[in-house]
Motif scaffolding. Structure first.
Motif, mmCIF file in Angstrom:
data_model
loop_
_atom_site.group_PDB
_atom_site.id
_atom_site.type_symbol
_atom_site.label_atom_id
_atom_site.label_comp_id
_atom_site.label_asym_id
_atom_site.label_seq_id
_atom_site.Cartn_x
_atom_site.Cartn_y
_atom_site.Cartn_z
ATOM 1 N N ARG A 11 50.399 27.504 37.573
ATOM 2 C CA ARG A 11 49.323 27.920 36.664
ATOM 3 C C ARG A 11 49.183 29.439 36.679
ATOM 4 N NH1 ARG A 11 46.159 23.695 39.518
ATOM 5 N NH2 ARG A 11 46.189 21.799 38.249
ATOM 6 N N PRO A 12 49.080 30.067 35.506
ATOM 7 C CA PRO A 12 48.873 31.520 35.504
ATOM 8 C C PRO A 12 47.462 31.880 35.960
ATOM 9 C CG PRO A 12 48.794 30.669 33.262
ATOM 10 C CD PRO A 12 49.176 29.511 34.142
ATOM 11 N N TRP A 13 47.367 32.879 36.805
ATOM 12 C CA TRP A 13 46.090 33.425 37.245
ATOM 13 C C TRP A 13 46.079 34.884 36.805
ATOM 14 C CZ3 TRP A 13 45.367 36.180 42.344
ATOM 15 C CH2 TRP A 13 44.041 36.605 42.497
ATOM 16 N N TRP A 14 45.515 35.106 35.598
ATOM 17 C CA TRP A 14 45.542 36.412 34.964
ATOM 18 C C TRP A 14 44.600 37.364 35.699
ATOM 19 C CZ3 TRP A 14 49.072 37.055 31.101
ATOM 20 C CH2 TRP A 14 49.586 35.895 30.507
ATOM 21 N N ALA A 15 45.107 38.526 36.076
ATOM 22 C CA ALA A 15 44.287 39.512 36.786
ATOM 23 C C ALA A 15 43.197 40.066 35.880
ATOM 24 C CB ALA A 15 45.161 40.656 37.295
ATOM 25 N N HIS A 67 49.705 34.766 40.429
ATOM 26 C CA HIS A 67 49.014 35.972 39.993
ATOM 27 C C HIS A 67 49.818 36.684 38.904
ATOM 28 C CE1 HIS A 67 47.578 40.305 41.041
ATOM 29 N NE2 HIS A 67 46.787 39.760 40.132
ATOM 30 N N VAL A 68 49.172 36.989 37.785
ATOM 31 C CA VAL A 68 49.796 37.732 36.688
ATOM 32 C C VAL A 68 49.083 39.068 36.573
ATOM 33 C CG1 VAL A 68 50.441 37.745 34.254
ATOM 34 C CG2 VAL A 68 50.310 35.564 35.494
ATOM 35 N N PRO A 69 49.691 40.166 37.042
ATOM 36 C CA PRO A 69 49.020 41.464 36.986
ATOM 37 C C PRO A 69 48.905 41.973 35.556
ATOM 38 C CG PRO A 69 51.275 41.724 37.760
ATOM 39 C CD PRO A 69 51.023 40.238 37.656
#
Length: 353
Positions: free
Chosen positions: A141-145, A238-240
């Motif tokens: 799952r993407p975890w957008w910063a 984590h997606v920076p």
């Protein structure tokens, strides 16, 4: 250095997984890291492994040619085996170092900027009760910063190393896995010869497909082997902010095309591109029609991103087919791949379709 990455939100879905340790094969988790800039992410990744039920038998952190990170991690993570990559610089070399050091029946790989849900080990290990299963991969799952860009198509979440719309939503065989969340029987990894070190990411260079190529070789060596996608085995990646830009999107798509051309050259291009053909025939056209529905906010921008992403990927593939890179010294050269495992097209190697 990254000091602003909070611990990602967690959802405990442990109920019903059956957490008797004797019911599961033993598990080594390999985490590969190369920079101090992702220290907070790395702490979250290692911390998520301490909470697993059944427990992770062994955690191996492989540091890719960064002595400062190795020294800091050794002091900060008691109980974790911290090793230096003893192979060629890059993710593939680091993973091979971890596999060689692993002592358990199953070897799982978790990215240094991903955090596993508490029931991850149980969900990942349960399918190995079937001896035909050679590998199990899970949901990323993407975890957008910051926040998800409104134009960013969910069908292209592979660009940021995450599961994308079009993957199976229930357990199903796939061709290959997403590199941030995958596992294999150690015997299958060793039998296939490990990861090719002339493929994959080195530092921030956005190339990949080493997971795809490895899965193809595993299937070639044992045609009855099952590589199973298990969406219940979930991690948050984590997606920076730097990866939520149009420039990164296009560059990553182009690099993916280059990588796929290399994989197709190494073995059967039909096998190497089987999932991509289904993706272009079905997943992308449905997404395009969805984006053009009247009243959908940002729909035109999403449609443009779909067209731009496909164009950049195809351009990279065509350039890669014409440009034949010279073999690098010291590269592992396992047996070439052949046909993929039967079943629905799926899993993105390193987050790719």
């Amino acid at each position: 250095m990254n000091t602003a990455s909070p611990t990602p939100p967690r959802t405990d879905t442990r109920a019903g997984t059956g957490t008797d340790p004797t019911a599961f094969p033993s598990l080594t988790v390999v985490v590969c890291a190369y920079t101090l800039d992702r220290w907070d992410d790395l702490r979250a990744a290692i911390g998520s492994l301490r909470d697993q039920r059944p427990p992770v038998r062994e955690t191996v952190l492989v540091v890719d040619h960064c002595p400062e990170l190795r020294a800091r991690a050794t002091a900060a993570f008691p109980g974790v085996r911290v090793l230096a990559n003893d192979g060629r610089r890059g993710l593939s070399g680091a993973r091979n170092t971890g596999v060689a050091a692993a002592r358990c029946e199953v070897v799982a790989f978790l990215d240094d900027d991903a955090a596993a849900e508490p029931d991850w080990s149980a969900r990942l290990l349960a399918p190995y009760a079937d001896r035909a299963v050679a590998g199990v991969g899970g949901l990323v799952r993407p975890w957008w910063a910051t926040r998800r860009p409104p134009w960013f198509p969910r069908e292209f979440d592979w660009v940021v190393g995450c599961s994308y719309r079009g993957l199976p939503t229930h357990p199903a065989p796939v061709r290959n896995f997403i590199g941030a969340n995958m596992s294999f029987r150690r015997s299958a990894l060793l039998g296939a010869g490990g990861f090719r070190t002339d493929l994959g990411r080195v530092g921030t260079r956005p190339l990949g497909c080493e997971e795809t190529e490895l899965c193809l070789r595993i299937a070639d060596r044992r045609p009855d082997a099952v590589l199973l996608h298990e969406p219940a085995a979930a991690v948050r990646h984590h997606v920076p902010a730097a990866r939520a830009t149009w420039a990164y999107f296009v560059a990553r798509c182009y690099a993916e095309g280059l990588s796929k051309a290399h994989v197709a050259r190494l073995g059967s291009s039909r096998a190497a591109l089987s999932s991509e053909r289904a993706y272009l025939r079905s997943t992308v056209p449905r997404a395009f029609v969805r984006a053009l529905r009247p009243g959908l906010p940002g729909g035109l921008r999403t449609a443009a991103a779909l067209v731009g992403g496909v164009t950049a990927t195809v351009a990279g593939y065509l350039v890669g087919r014409v440009r034949r890179p010279a073999p690098a010294a010291g590269v592992r050269d396992p047996a070439p791949s052949a046909a993929p495992v039967a079943g629905p097209a799926g899993g993105a190697g390193g987050g790719r379709p």
